[in-house]
Write an enzyme that holds these catalytic residues in place. Structure first.
Site, PDB file in Angstrom:
ATOM      1  N   HIS A  41      -6.215 -10.524   1.014  1.00 29.73           N
ATOM      2  CA  HIS A  41      -7.649 -10.482   0.729  1.00 29.73           C
ATOM      3  C   HIS A  41      -8.324 -11.703   1.332  1.00 29.73           C
ATOM      4  O   HIS A  41      -7.675 -12.704   1.598  1.00 29.73           O
ATOM      5  CB  HIS A  41      -7.896 -10.455  -0.784  1.00 29.73           C
ATOM      6  CG  HIS A  41      -7.514  -9.160  -1.422  1.00 29.73           C
ATOM      7  ND1 HIS A  41      -7.310  -9.038  -2.776  1.00 29.73           N
ATOM      8  CD2 HIS A  41      -7.298  -7.926  -0.903  1.00 29.73           C
ATOM      9  CE1 HIS A  41      -6.991  -7.781  -3.053  1.00 29.73           C
ATOM     10  NE2 HIS A  41      -6.971  -7.088  -1.934  1.00 29.73           N
ATOM     11  N   ARG A  77       0.868  -1.174   0.000  1.00 30.30           N
ATOM     12  CA  ARG A  77       0.000   0.000   0.000  1.00 30.30           C
ATOM     13  C   ARG A  77       0.906   1.226   0.000  1.00 30.30           C
ATOM     14  O   ARG A  77       2.002   1.191   0.552  1.00 30.30           O
ATOM     15  CB  ARG A  77      -0.879   0.009   1.246  1.00 30.30           C
ATOM     16  CG  ARG A  77      -1.940  -1.076   1.234  1.00 30.30           C
ATOM     17  CD  ARG A  77      -2.744  -1.092   2.536  1.00 30.30           C
ATOM     18  NE  ARG A  77      -3.664  -2.215   2.518  1.00 30.30           N
ATOM     19  CZ  ARG A  77      -3.347  -3.448   2.907  1.00 30.30           C
ATOM     20  NH1 ARG A  77      -2.135  -3.710   3.365  1.00 30.30           N
ATOM     21  NH2 ARG A  77      -4.238  -4.408   2.849  1.00 30.30           N
ATOM     22  N   HIS A 131      -3.025   3.608  -5.598  1.00 33.89           N
ATOM     23  CA  HIS A 131      -3.377   2.196  -5.459  1.00 33.89           C
ATOM     24  C   HIS A 131      -3.208   1.430  -6.782  1.00 33.89           C
ATOM     25  O   HIS A 131      -3.188   0.204  -6.790  1.00 33.89           O
ATOM     26  CB  HIS A 131      -4.814   2.078  -4.938  1.00 33.89           C
ATOM     27  CG  HIS A 131      -4.963   1.057  -3.874  1.00 33.89           C
ATOM     28  ND1 HIS A 131      -4.227   1.075  -2.701  1.00 33.89           N
ATOM     29  CD2 HIS A 131      -5.747  -0.039  -3.805  1.00 33.89           C
ATOM     30  CE1 HIS A 131      -4.576   0.033  -1.968  1.00 33.89           C
ATOM     31  NE2 HIS A 131      -5.490  -0.656  -2.611  1.00 33.89           N
ATOM     32  N   ARG A 151      -0.220  -1.042  -6.590  1.00 31.41           N
ATOM     33  CA  ARG A 151      -0.505  -2.319  -5.930  1.00 31.41           C
ATOM     34  C   ARG A 151      -1.380  -3.210  -6.809  1.00 31.41           C
ATOM     35  O   ARG A 151      -1.166  -4.417  -6.905  1.00 31.41           O
ATOM     36  CB  ARG A 151      -1.173  -2.029  -4.580  1.00 31.41           C
ATOM     37  CG  ARG A 151      -1.440  -3.224  -3.709  1.00 31.41           C
ATOM     38  CD  ARG A 151      -1.838  -2.736  -2.311  1.00 31.41           C
ATOM     39  NE  ARG A 151      -2.657  -3.680  -1.588  1.00 31.41           N
ATOM     40  CZ  ARG A 151      -2.184  -4.651  -0.808  1.00 31.41           C
ATOM     41  NH1 ARG A 151      -0.880  -4.798  -0.667  1.00 31.41           N
ATOM     42  NH2 ARG A 151      -3.006  -5.451  -0.172  1.00 31.41           N
ATOM     43  N   TYR A 211     -10.331  -6.846  -7.563  1.00 26.59           N
ATOM     44  CA  TYR A 211      -9.322  -5.856  -7.181  1.00 26.59           C
ATOM     45  C   TYR A 211      -8.304  -5.622  -8.288  1.00 26.59           C
ATOM     46  O   TYR A 211      -7.942  -4.496  -8.589  1.00 26.59           O
ATOM     47  CB  TYR A 211      -8.625  -6.346  -5.906  1.00 26.59           C
ATOM     48  CG  TYR A 211      -7.577  -5.430  -5.363  1.00 26.59           C
ATOM     49  CD1 TYR A 211      -7.924  -4.355  -4.558  1.00 26.59           C
ATOM     50  CD2 TYR A 211      -6.231  -5.642  -5.633  1.00 26.59           C
ATOM     51  CE1 TYR A 211      -6.954  -3.509  -4.043  1.00 26.59           C
ATOM     52  CE2 TYR A 211      -5.255  -4.803  -5.124  1.00 26.59           C
ATOM     53  CZ  TYR A 211      -5.624  -3.739  -4.329  1.00 26.59           C
ATOM     54  OH  TYR A 211      -4.668  -2.900  -3.817  1.00 26.59           O
ATOM     55  N   LYS A 235      -2.005  -0.949   7.773  1.00 26.55           N
ATOM     56  CA  LYS A 235      -3.421  -1.319   7.837  1.00 26.55           C
ATOM     57  C   LYS A 235      -3.664  -2.566   8.688  1.00 26.55           C
ATOM     58  O   LYS A 235      -4.577  -2.603   9.498  1.00 26.55           O
ATOM     59  CB  LYS A 235      -3.981  -1.529   6.427  1.00 26.55           C
ATOM     60  CG  LYS A 235      -5.473  -1.804   6.406  1.00 26.55           C
ATOM     61  CD  LYS A 235      -6.005  -1.863   4.995  1.00 26.55           C
ATOM     62  CE  LYS A 235      -7.498  -2.165   4.989  1.00 26.55           C
ATOM     63  NZ  LYS A 235      -8.010  -2.232   3.618  1.00 26.55           N
TER      64      LYS A 235
END
Length: 181
Positions: free
Chosen positions: A155, A38, A129, A132, A164, A62
């Site tokens: 995930h 991230r 993002h 990533r 994603y 995170k």
């Protein structure tokens, strides 16, 4: 900034982005796509975290989980060019002091590069993002199993990972159509 950004799917567009960036900004792009972190974690990397090393250990902001990442030959080669003390941030702000650039600044850098590279309209929304997501997409196109990518990106389901990284229903259908027995 919109929430939904896209991966850069073609190697040609990735090369155009790299060519549109220089120095620290190019390294941010290369490391972002190569490490799959991230942006908040990428911007916190200090020179000493990677200098002379073959792997990077970060504690993800995170998840609070430690993550060990093997550095690619490309990243190792780029890191060798770094100048500065081990305790300096790689992506140090030019505002003075030893602070990393902001997420907003990283976003601006990437969007301006996409414009210069002539790929902004083709890719659509690009943001921090996107690095990533591009990492995940590259793994997928190289045949890495989606459950492994899911674990790397932290995930909870393979479906979440496919969404994603921008694997669309059309791409899945095209893959099935490519099989002729």
């Amino acid at each position: 900034m919109s929430n939904e950004v896209n991966p850069i799917k073609s190697d040609r567009d990735i090369a155009k982005m790299k060519a549109a960036l220089h120095g620290r900004n190019r390294l941010m792009f290369v490391m972002g796509v190569s490490l799959g972190l991230r942006i908040s974690d990428l911007l916190e990397i200090k020179i000493g975290d990677v200098r002379g090393k073959t792997e990077l250990v970060v504690t993800e902001t995170k998840t609070k989980k430690p993550r060990r990442i093997k550095l690619s030959k490309t990243v190792i080669a780029e890191v060798k060019k770094l100048e500065g003390a081990d305790d300096e941030y790689i992506f140090r702000s030019r505002q003075g002091g030893n602070k990393p650039i902001s997420r907003v600044q990283a976003y601006r850098i990437l969007n301006e590069a996409a414009e210069r590279a002539g790929i902004a309209d083709k890719i659509g929304a690009i943001g921090t993002h996107s690095l990533r997501k591009t990492f995940g997409f590259k793994l997928y196109t190289q045949g890495i199993d989606v459950t492994r990518i899911m674990a790397i990106l932290n995930h909870s389901t393979p479906a979440m990972t496919l969404k994603y990284i921008g694997i669309t229903r059309d791409e899945i259908d095209a893959a099935y159509e490519a099989i002729e027995v």
